[in-house]
Design a protein around this motif. Structure first.
Motif, PDB file in Angstrom:
ATOM      1  N   LEU A  94     -13.630  28.232  18.275  1.00 41.14           N
ATOM      2  CA  LEU A  94     -12.642  26.965  18.137  1.00 41.14           C
ATOM      3  C   LEU A  94     -11.289  27.684  18.238  1.00 41.14           C
ATOM      4  N   SER A  95     -10.429  26.765  19.212  1.00 40.80           N
ATOM      5  CA  SER A  95      -8.998  27.324  19.127  1.00 40.80           C
ATOM      6  C   SER A  95      -8.484  26.001  19.510  1.00 40.80           C
ATOM      7  N   PRO A  96      -6.965  26.039  19.167  1.00 43.87           N
ATOM      8  CA  PRO A  96      -6.159  24.854  19.328  1.00 43.87           C
ATOM      9  C   PRO A  96      -5.977  24.228  20.905  1.00 43.87           C
ATOM     10  N   VAL A  97      -6.232  24.913  21.685  1.00 38.94           N
ATOM     11  CA  VAL A  97      -6.311  24.859  23.108  1.00 38.94           C
ATOM     12  C   VAL A  97      -7.697  23.804  23.403  1.00 38.94           C
ATOM     13  N   LEU A  98      -8.930  24.501  22.812  1.00 46.36           N
ATOM     14  CA  LEU A  98     -10.060  23.753  22.833  1.00 46.36           C
ATOM     15  C   LEU A  98     -10.058  22.119  22.286  1.00 46.36           C
ATOM     16  N   VAL A  99      -9.376  22.337  20.894  1.00 46.90           N
ATOM     17  CA  VAL A  99      -9.336  21.111  20.287  1.00 46.90           C
ATOM     18  C   VAL A  99      -8.595  19.900  21.115  1.00 46.90           C
ATOM     19  N   LEU A 100      -7.402  20.483  21.768  1.00 48.09           N
ATOM     20  CA  LEU A 100      -6.736  19.337  22.486  1.00 48.09           C
ATOM     21  C   LEU A 100      -7.510  18.983  23.587  1.00 48.09           C
ATOM     22  N   VAL A 101      -8.484  19.884  24.511  1.00 42.81           N
ATOM     23  CA  VAL A 101      -9.172  19.452  25.637  1.00 42.81           C
ATOM     24  C   VAL A 101     -10.103  18.461  25.082  1.00 42.81           C
ATOM     25  N   MET A 102     -10.972  18.717  23.926  1.00 37.66           N
ATOM     26  CA  MET A 102     -11.823  17.798  23.402  1.00 37.66           C
ATOM     27  C   MET A 102     -11.192  16.402  22.743  1.00 37.66           C
ATOM     28  N   ALA A 103     -10.090  16.426  22.220  1.00 38.29           N
ATOM     29  CA  ALA A 103      -9.156  15.430  21.875  1.00 38.29           C
ATOM     30  C   ALA A 103      -8.925  14.474  23.077  1.00 38.29           C
ATOM     31  N   THR A 104      -8.556  15.068  24.427  1.00 35.00           N
ATOM     32  CA  THR A 104      -8.532  14.426  25.537  1.00 35.00           C
ATOM     33  C   THR A 104      -9.962  13.660  25.942  1.00 35.00           C
ATOM     34  N   LEU A 139      -2.214  22.115  13.113  1.00 34.25           N
ATOM     35  CA  LEU A 139      -0.886  22.337  12.326  1.00 34.25           C
ATOM     36  C   LEU A 139      -1.029  23.749  11.978  1.00 34.25           C
ATOM     37  N   VAL A 140      -2.135  24.030  10.998  1.00 33.35           N
ATOM     38  CA  VAL A 140      -2.333  25.173  10.218  1.00 33.35           C
ATOM     39  C   VAL A 140      -2.482  26.314  11.201  1.00 33.35           C
ATOM     40  N   THR A 141      -3.137  26.383  12.439  1.00 30.53           N
ATOM     41  CA  THR A 141      -3.428  27.417  13.162  1.00 30.53           C
ATOM     42  C   THR A 141      -2.115  27.960  14.108  1.00 30.53           C
ATOM     43  N   THR A 142      -1.220  26.793  14.451  1.00 28.10           N
ATOM     44  CA  THR A 142      -0.346  26.973  15.187  1.00 28.10           C
ATOM     45  C   THR A 142       1.264  26.943  14.810  1.00 28.10           C
ATOM     46  N   ASN A 143       1.138  26.177  13.374  1.00 25.62           N
ATOM     47  CA  ASN A 143       2.390  26.042  13.011  1.00 25.62           C
ATOM     48  C   ASN A 143       3.524  25.450  13.863  1.00 25.62           C
ATOM     49  N   SER A 144       2.807  24.497  14.573  1.00 24.65           N
ATOM     50  CA  SER A 144       3.853  23.769  15.631  1.00 24.65           C
ATOM     51  C   SER A 144       3.713  22.363  15.198  1.00 24.65           C
ATOM     52  N   VAL A 145       4.710  21.441  14.909  1.00 25.94           N
ATOM     53  CA  VAL A 145       4.571  20.187  14.862  1.00 25.94           C
ATOM     54  C   VAL A 145       4.521  19.430  16.192  1.00 25.94           C
ATOM     55  N   LEU A 146       4.938  20.071  17.450  1.00 29.70           N
ATOM     56  CA  LEU A 146       5.062  19.743  18.840  1.00 29.70           C
ATOM     57  C   LEU A 146       3.471  19.538  19.099  1.00 29.70           C
ATOM     58  N   LEU A 147       2.716  20.643  18.939  1.00 29.17           N
ATOM     59  CA  LEU A 147       1.407  20.722  19.279  1.00 29.17           C
ATOM     60  C   LEU A 147       0.394  19.545  18.714  1.00 29.17           C
ATOM     61  N   LEU A 148       0.899  19.316  17.208  1.00 25.34           N
ATOM     62  CA  LEU A 148       0.485  18.172  16.463  1.00 25.34           C
ATOM     63  C   LEU A 148       0.567  16.820  17.117  1.00 25.34           C
ATOM     64  N   THR A 149       1.991  16.609  17.572  1.00 21.46           N
ATOM     65  CA  THR A 149       2.140  15.389  17.997  1.00 21.46           C
ATOM     66  C   THR A 149       1.270  15.282  19.744  1.00 21.46           C
ATOM     67  N   VAL A 150       1.217  16.343  20.312  1.00 24.42           N
ATOM     68  CA  VAL A 150       0.345  16.308  21.494  1.00 24.42           C
ATOM     69  C   VAL A 150      -0.850  15.951  21.013  1.00 24.42           C
ATOM     70  N   TYR A 151      -1.727  16.608  20.220  1.00 21.94           N
ATOM     71  CA  TYR A 151      -3.046  16.180  19.784  1.00 21.94           C
ATOM     72  C   TYR A 151      -3.026  14.542  19.436  1.00 21.94           C
ATOM     73  N   GLY A 152      -1.990  14.232  18.441  1.00 20.88           N
ATOM     74  CA  GLY A 152      -2.281  12.806  18.365  1.00 20.88           C
ATOM     75  C   GLY A 152      -1.889  11.857  19.398  1.00 20.88           C
ATOM     76  N   SER A 153      -1.144  12.179  20.393  1.00 23.42           N
ATOM     77  CA  SER A 153      -0.897  11.544  21.757  1.00 23.42           C
ATOM     78  C   SER A 153      -2.164  11.575  22.633  1.00 23.42           C
ATOM     79  N   LEU A 154      -3.077  12.855  22.502  1.00 21.93           N
ATOM     80  CA  LEU A 154      -4.158  12.778  23.573  1.00 21.93           C
ATOM     81  C   LEU A 154      -5.041  11.941  22.941  1.00 21.93           C
ATOM     82  N   LEU A 155      -5.077  11.536  21.555  1.00 23.85           N
ATOM     83  CA  LEU A 155      -6.179  10.570  21.042  1.00 23.85           C
ATOM     84  C   LEU A 155      -6.131   9.205  21.758  1.00 23.85           C
TER      85      LEU A 155
END
Length: 192
Positions: A134-144, A72-88
């Motif tokens: 570390l980047s948000p994209v790598l966090v999303l990959v690891m969350a997957t 959320l802090v690095t992207t300022n995107s609530v959409l990416l935050l919900t994508v992260y939550g759904s990938l978990l």
């Protein structure tokens, strides 16, 4: 002095055998037998599994909060935050297969493999953070990767508890309300 005493004194020298007091263990068993909430802790495997499950649950919560905040802090995107939550929780799609695999290779082996996946994901994230890669994209990959096995963890934990317990009453919130047909308490606090 009888022959047994002579043999004993020869085996121990001049010192008497060490006496071991079982009072703390007896006191602990007495507390566990009086309080039904401690009844499951009489089982050795449960005493090991409970703290491991507690730490895993804490790790899940910390992972969700810290990495979610990072996204959320690095992207300022609530959409990416919900994508992260759904990938978990993307692993709910393969949870039935994980159940089949755990029946095939053993529940302990599967739970150990799942915990190894969590440790590997955490180590990779830590290494990336320390190297400032570390980047948000790598966090999303690891969350997957973490999310593939995470939903099955709770069901597998419950299965292990049920498989390895003896006849111990698991106390629920409505325990005082449980009565049998004669009006007696239906809960029994003994372990067979």
């Amino acid at each position: 002095m009888c022959a047994a005493d002579a043999t004993r004194s020869a085996a121990y020298g001049s010192r008497p055998p060490i006496s071991v007091s079982l009072e703390p263990a007896a006191r602990q068993l007495n507390i566990m037998s009086r309080l039904p909430a401690f009844a499951p802790f009489r089982i050795r495997s449960f005493r090991f599994q409970w703290p491991a499950d507690l730490l895993t649950s804490w790790a899940f919560e910390m992972e969700t909060l810290i990495l979610g905040w990072y996204v959320l802090v690095t992207t300022n995107s609530v959409l990416l935050l919900t994508v992260y939550g759904s990938l978990l929780y993307v692993g709910t799609l393969i949870s039935p297969m994980i159940g089949v695999w755990s029946d095939r290779i053993g529940h302990r082996n599967m739970l150990s493999a799942m915990r190894a996946v969590y440790a590997a994901v955490a180590a990779i994230l830590m290494a990336l953070a320390f190297m400032h890669l570390l980047s948000p994209v790598l966090v999303l990959v690891m969350a997957t990767f973490s999310g593939l096995v995470r939903p099955s963890d709770m069901g597998l934990r419950g299965t292990l508890v049920r498989l390895h317990r003896e006849r111990v009453v698991v106390v629920s919130a409505d325990a005082p309300l449980l009565r049998d047909e004669l009006g007696r308490d239906a809960l029994r606090h003994e372990v067979r």
